[in-house]
Design an enzyme around this catalytic site. Structure first.
Site, PDB file in Angstrom:
ATOM      1  N   HIS A 265     -12.535   2.205  -7.260  1.00 15.86           N
ATOM      2  CA  HIS A 265     -11.177   1.854  -6.845  1.00 15.86           C
ATOM      3  C   HIS A 265     -10.458   3.082  -6.313  1.00 15.86           C
ATOM      4  O   HIS A 265     -10.727   4.207  -6.702  1.00 15.86           O
ATOM      5  CB  HIS A 265     -10.376   1.193  -7.970  1.00 15.86           C
ATOM      6  CG  HIS A 265     -10.244   1.985  -9.231  1.00 15.86           C
ATOM      7  ND1 HIS A 265     -11.288   2.177 -10.115  1.00 15.86           N
ATOM      8  CD2 HIS A 265      -9.178   2.624  -9.760  1.00 15.86           C
ATOM      9  CE1 HIS A 265     -10.859   2.893 -11.142  1.00 15.86           C
ATOM     10  NE2 HIS A 265      -9.592   3.191 -10.953  1.00 15.86           N
TER      11      HIS A 265
ATOM     12  N   HIS B 211      -6.582   4.563  -5.579  1.00 18.17           N
ATOM     13  CA  HIS B 211      -5.158   4.467  -5.879  1.00 18.17           C
ATOM     14  C   HIS B 211      -4.377   4.905  -4.647  1.00 18.17           C
ATOM     15  O   HIS B 211      -4.626   5.991  -4.113  1.00 18.17           O
ATOM     16  CB  HIS B 211      -4.776   5.418  -7.022  1.00 18.17           C
ATOM     17  CG  HIS B 211      -5.392   5.098  -8.334  1.00 18.17           C
ATOM     18  ND1 HIS B 211      -4.703   4.463  -9.342  1.00 18.17           N
ATOM     19  CD2 HIS B 211      -6.631   5.346  -8.825  1.00 18.17           C
ATOM     20  CE1 HIS B 211      -5.485   4.339 -10.399  1.00 18.17           C
ATOM     21  NE2 HIS B 211      -6.670   4.863 -10.108  1.00 18.17           N
TER      22      HIS B 211
END
Length: 144
Positions: free
Chosen positions: A104, A106
């Site tokens: 992931h 951010h």
């Protein structure tokens, strides 16, 4: 060598619809949604739909396509929050700061003179919904 990917991580559950999320963008490659413990207003996570533990595990083809989506969503985040800049974080394995073992990115909108909040504080659900709406409204059609 990192451990194997576990599809029962929280992001895997979000991808399968088992856990709700405030989605801002989704297609066949990626999902972008609000971080429930934001370090800045408008903090978004962008994840691949491919099950990958981290940067070194994802297929190069998916990573290339994913980064196009990261950039696309970043433009909308910056516009929606009239940010002066953006910070992009990506962590790998516990030694690198990773807590959830699904790749992931951010996206954190940033403003001059405003520090990131410390990690670990849950956001108000209605506020996340409002922020997701602002980002969706700022999205332009994706031209991959």
């Amino acid at each position: 060598m990192s451990a194997a990917y576990d599809p029962n991580n929280i992001f895997g559950k979000i991808l399968r619809g088992e856990i709700p999320a405030h989605k801002v963008y989704e297609d066949d490659v990626a999902l972008a949604f609000m971080d429930i413990m934001p370090r800045a207003e408008g903090h978004v996570l962008v994840i691949p739909k491919e099950g990958a533990r981290g940067l070194l595990d994802v297929s190069p083809a998916t990573l290339g396509e994913l980064m196009k989506r990261v950039q696309h969503v970043a433009r909308a985040v910056q516009a929606a929050f009239q940010a002066d800049g953006l910070t992009l974080h990506q962590f790998n394995e516990s030694a690198g700061g990773q807590v959830i073992y699904h790749l992931h990115f951010h996206l954190l909108p940033r403003w001059d003179g405003v520090a990131l909040r410390p990690p670990g504080t849950m956001a108000d659900n209605e506020r996340l919904a409002e922020q997701a709406g602002k980002i969706k409204a700022a999205l332009t059609p994706f031209e991959g």
